[in-house]
Design a protein around this motif. Structure first.
Motif, mmCIF file in Angstrom:
data_model
loop_
_atom_site.group_PDB
_atom_site.id
_atom_site.type_symbol
_atom_site.label_atom_id
_atom_site.label_comp_id
_atom_site.label_asym_id
_atom_site.label_seq_id
_atom_site.Cartn_x
_atom_site.Cartn_y
_atom_site.Cartn_z
ATOM 1 N N THR A 4 0.979 -1.168 -0.052
ATOM 2 C CA THR A 4 0.010 -0.034 0.090
ATOM 3 C C THR A 4 0.991 1.269 0.032
ATOM 4 O O THR A 4 1.863 1.339 0.762
ATOM 5 N N ILE A 6 0.607 5.222 0.627
ATOM 6 C CA ILE A 6 -0.022 6.381 1.197
ATOM 7 C C ILE A 6 0.849 7.742 0.765
ATOM 8 O O ILE A 6 2.057 7.792 1.152
ATOM 9 N N GLU A 41 5.581 9.894 0.927
ATOM 10 C CA GLU A 41 4.731 8.883 0.911
ATOM 11 C C GLU A 41 5.119 7.871 2.074
ATOM 12 O O GLU A 41 6.242 7.957 2.696
ATOM 13 N N GLU A 52 -9.002 2.545 3.643
ATOM 14 C CA GLU A 52 -8.611 4.033 3.264
ATOM 15 C C GLU A 52 -9.057 5.060 4.196
ATOM 16 O O GLU A 52 -8.358 5.823 4.760
ATOM 17 N N VAL A 55 -6.913 4.654 7.284
ATOM 18 C CA VAL A 55 -5.687 5.259 6.935
ATOM 19 C C VAL A 55 -5.514 6.825 7.217
ATOM 20 O O VAL A 55 -4.578 7.233 7.646
ATOM 21 N N LEU A 69 -4.314 6.938 -1.500
ATOM 22 C CA LEU A 69 -3.851 5.519 -1.375
ATOM 23 C C LEU A 69 -4.010 4.574 -2.309
ATOM 24 O O LEU A 69 -5.113 4.862 -3.240
ATOM 25 N N SER A 71 -2.959 0.491 -3.670
ATOM 26 C CA SER A 71 -2.755 -0.736 -3.549
ATOM 27 C C SER A 71 -2.191 -1.732 -4.828
ATOM 28 O O SER A 71 -2.885 -1.531 -5.530
#
Length: 84
Positions: A4, A6, A41, A52, A55, A69, A71
């Motif tokens: 993932t 971010i 990131e 999400e 997060v 986000l 993945s």
């Protein structure tokens, strides 16, 4: 396994990266997490996909701005198995 990525705004130094890593580890079951203020990131390797909304809450509760986000499936790199 899932990788993932971010995207985060507001991290400015190594200490920011450390705070973000700790915040992610405290909420999610992760195998590995690395953050980069230069790349803006955090990259998380986990068994399951991350939610999400959760997060975003973790990022914003830590004082940074959640941007996005994404993945993708993750396969561990390492030794190759040889067959005869």
């Amino acid at each position: 396994m899932v990788k993932t990525i971010i995207k985060i705004e507001g991290m400015a130094c190594g200490m920011c990266e450390s705070h973000m890593n700790d915040a992610i580890r405290n909420v999610f079951q992760v195998k590995k997490v690395t953050s980069s203020h230069k790349d803006k990131e955090s990259v998380v390797i986990s068994e399951e996909s991350l939610d999400e909304a959760e997060v975003k809450k973790v990022v914003e509760d830590t004082g940074y701005t959640f941007v996005s986000l994404s993945s993708e499936p993750y396969e561990k790199k390492g030794l190759f198995s040889f067959r005869k």
